[in-house]
Design a protein around this motif. Structure first.
Motif, PDB file in Angstrom:
ATOM      1  N   VAL A 108       0.844  -1.206   0.000  1.00 42.42           N
ATOM      2  CA  VAL A 108       0.000   0.000   0.000  1.00 42.42           C
ATOM      3  C   VAL A 108       0.876   1.251   0.000  1.00 42.42           C
ATOM      4  N   ILE A 109       1.919   1.263   0.833  1.00 38.51           N
ATOM      5  CA  ILE A 109       2.819   2.421   0.886  1.00 38.51           C
ATOM      6  C   ILE A 109       3.500   2.638  -0.462  1.00 38.51           C
ATOM      7  N   LEU A 110       3.975   1.575  -1.094  1.00 41.37           N
ATOM      8  CA  LEU A 110       4.633   1.703  -2.400  1.00 41.37           C
ATOM      9  C   LEU A 110       3.671   2.185  -3.477  1.00 41.37           C
ATOM     10  N   VAL A 111       2.442   1.719  -3.472  1.00 43.93           N
ATOM     11  CA  VAL A 111       1.457   2.174  -4.455  1.00 43.93           C
ATOM     12  C   VAL A 111       1.150   3.652  -4.256  1.00 43.93           C
ATOM     13  N   ILE A 112       0.954   4.077  -3.020  1.00 40.31           N
ATOM     14  CA  ILE A 112       0.666   5.497  -2.743  1.00 40.31           C
ATOM     15  C   ILE A 112       1.853   6.365  -3.140  1.00 40.31           C
ATOM     16  N   TYR A 113       3.058   5.967  -2.787  1.00 41.29           N
ATOM     17  CA  TYR A 113       4.252   6.742  -3.109  1.00 41.29           C
ATOM     18  C   TYR A 113       4.471   6.802  -4.621  1.00 41.29           C
ATOM     19  N   LEU A 169       4.499  10.146  -6.985  1.00 44.88           N
ATOM     20  CA  LEU A 169       5.607  10.486  -7.876  1.00 44.88           C
ATOM     21  C   LEU A 169       5.146  10.634  -9.321  1.00 44.88           C
ATOM     22  N   TYR A 170       4.313   9.722  -9.770  1.00 42.29           N
ATOM     23  CA  TYR A 170       3.817   9.777 -11.142  1.00 42.29           C
ATOM     24  C   TYR A 170       3.022  11.056 -11.390  1.00 42.29           C
ATOM     25  N   LEU A 171       2.098  11.366 -10.489  1.00 42.52           N
ATOM     26  CA  LEU A 171       1.263  12.553 -10.689  1.00 42.52           C
ATOM     27  C   LEU A 171       2.070  13.842 -10.604  1.00 42.52           C
ATOM     28  N   SER A 172       3.006  13.910  -9.677  1.00 43.01           N
ATOM     29  CA  SER A 172       3.806  15.139  -9.578  1.00 43.01           C
ATOM     30  C   SER A 172       4.686  15.312 -10.812  1.00 43.01           C
ATOM     31  N   LEU A 173       5.287  14.255 -11.315  1.00 41.57           N
ATOM     32  CA  LEU A 173       6.082  14.337 -12.534  1.00 41.57           C
ATOM     33  C   LEU A 173       5.206  14.691 -13.730  1.00 41.57           C
ATOM     34  N   HIS A 174       4.050  14.085 -13.820  1.00 40.16           N
ATOM     35  CA  HIS A 174       3.122  14.347 -14.914  1.00 40.16           C
ATOM     36  C   HIS A 174       2.740  15.821 -14.967  1.00 40.16           C
ATOM     37  N   TYR A 175       2.316  16.382 -13.847  1.00 37.79           N
ATOM     38  CA  TYR A 175       1.891  17.784 -13.825  1.00 37.79           C
ATOM     39  C   TYR A 175       3.065  18.736 -14.006  1.00 37.79           C
ATOM     40  N   THR A 176       4.227  18.382 -13.497  1.00 41.90           N
ATOM     41  CA  THR A 176       5.403  19.232 -13.680  1.00 41.90           C
ATOM     42  C   THR A 176       5.799  19.290 -15.147  1.00 41.90           C
TER      43      THR A 176
END
Length: 133
Positions: free
Chosen positions: A20-25, A29-36
């Motif tokens: 669960v922790i790895l999926v959330i993390y 990371l994916y969403l922050s990189l995507h929006y950046t």
């Protein structure tokens, strides 16, 4: 191995918690990189559009006659640096445009000016053949 033992239950609990922790993390990371990346792309496109608009305004301000200024804008967008005998004011503007082409790498960008109905008025040469009829 006993499935009912405490050791087995704790191992499953820790494995599930780690998953669960790895999926959330990873999602974060994916969403922050995507929006950046999209924000940087948007900023770059806005900067290029502003530079093209500024150059077109310079061309339009160089002449009072609309036909000459429209010709200059078309020539600026389509030819991208073909030399021609023009007066000093237009030559200076063309040199600035060529510098912007190199600085902002506009050779690879598609420039297209459309009417409100979507019909193409002026477009860069690299867009040739990609426009609908």
């Amino acid at each position: 191995m006993k499935f009912n033992s405490i050791r087995f239950k704790i191992s499953i609990l820790y494995t599930a918690l780690l998953g669960v922790i790895l999926v959330i993390y990873s999602t974060f990371l994916y969403l922050s990189l995507h929006y950046t990346l999209y924000d940087e792309l948007d900023d770059e496109l806005k900067m290029k559009a502003n530079e093209v608009a500024f150059t077109i305004d310079s061309y339009l301000g160089a002449f009072a006659d609309d036909t000459v200024s429209l010709y200059s804008v078309v020539k600026m967008i389509i030819t991208l640096g073909v030399e021609s005998p023009v007066d000093y004011k237009i030559k200076e503007l063309e040199d600035q445009w060529l510098q912007k082409i190199d600085k902002y790498n506009l050779n690879e960008d598609y420039i297209n000016f459309c009417t409100l109905t979507g019909r193409s008025l002026i477009h860069s040469l690299n867009l040739q053949g990609r426009l609908p009829p």
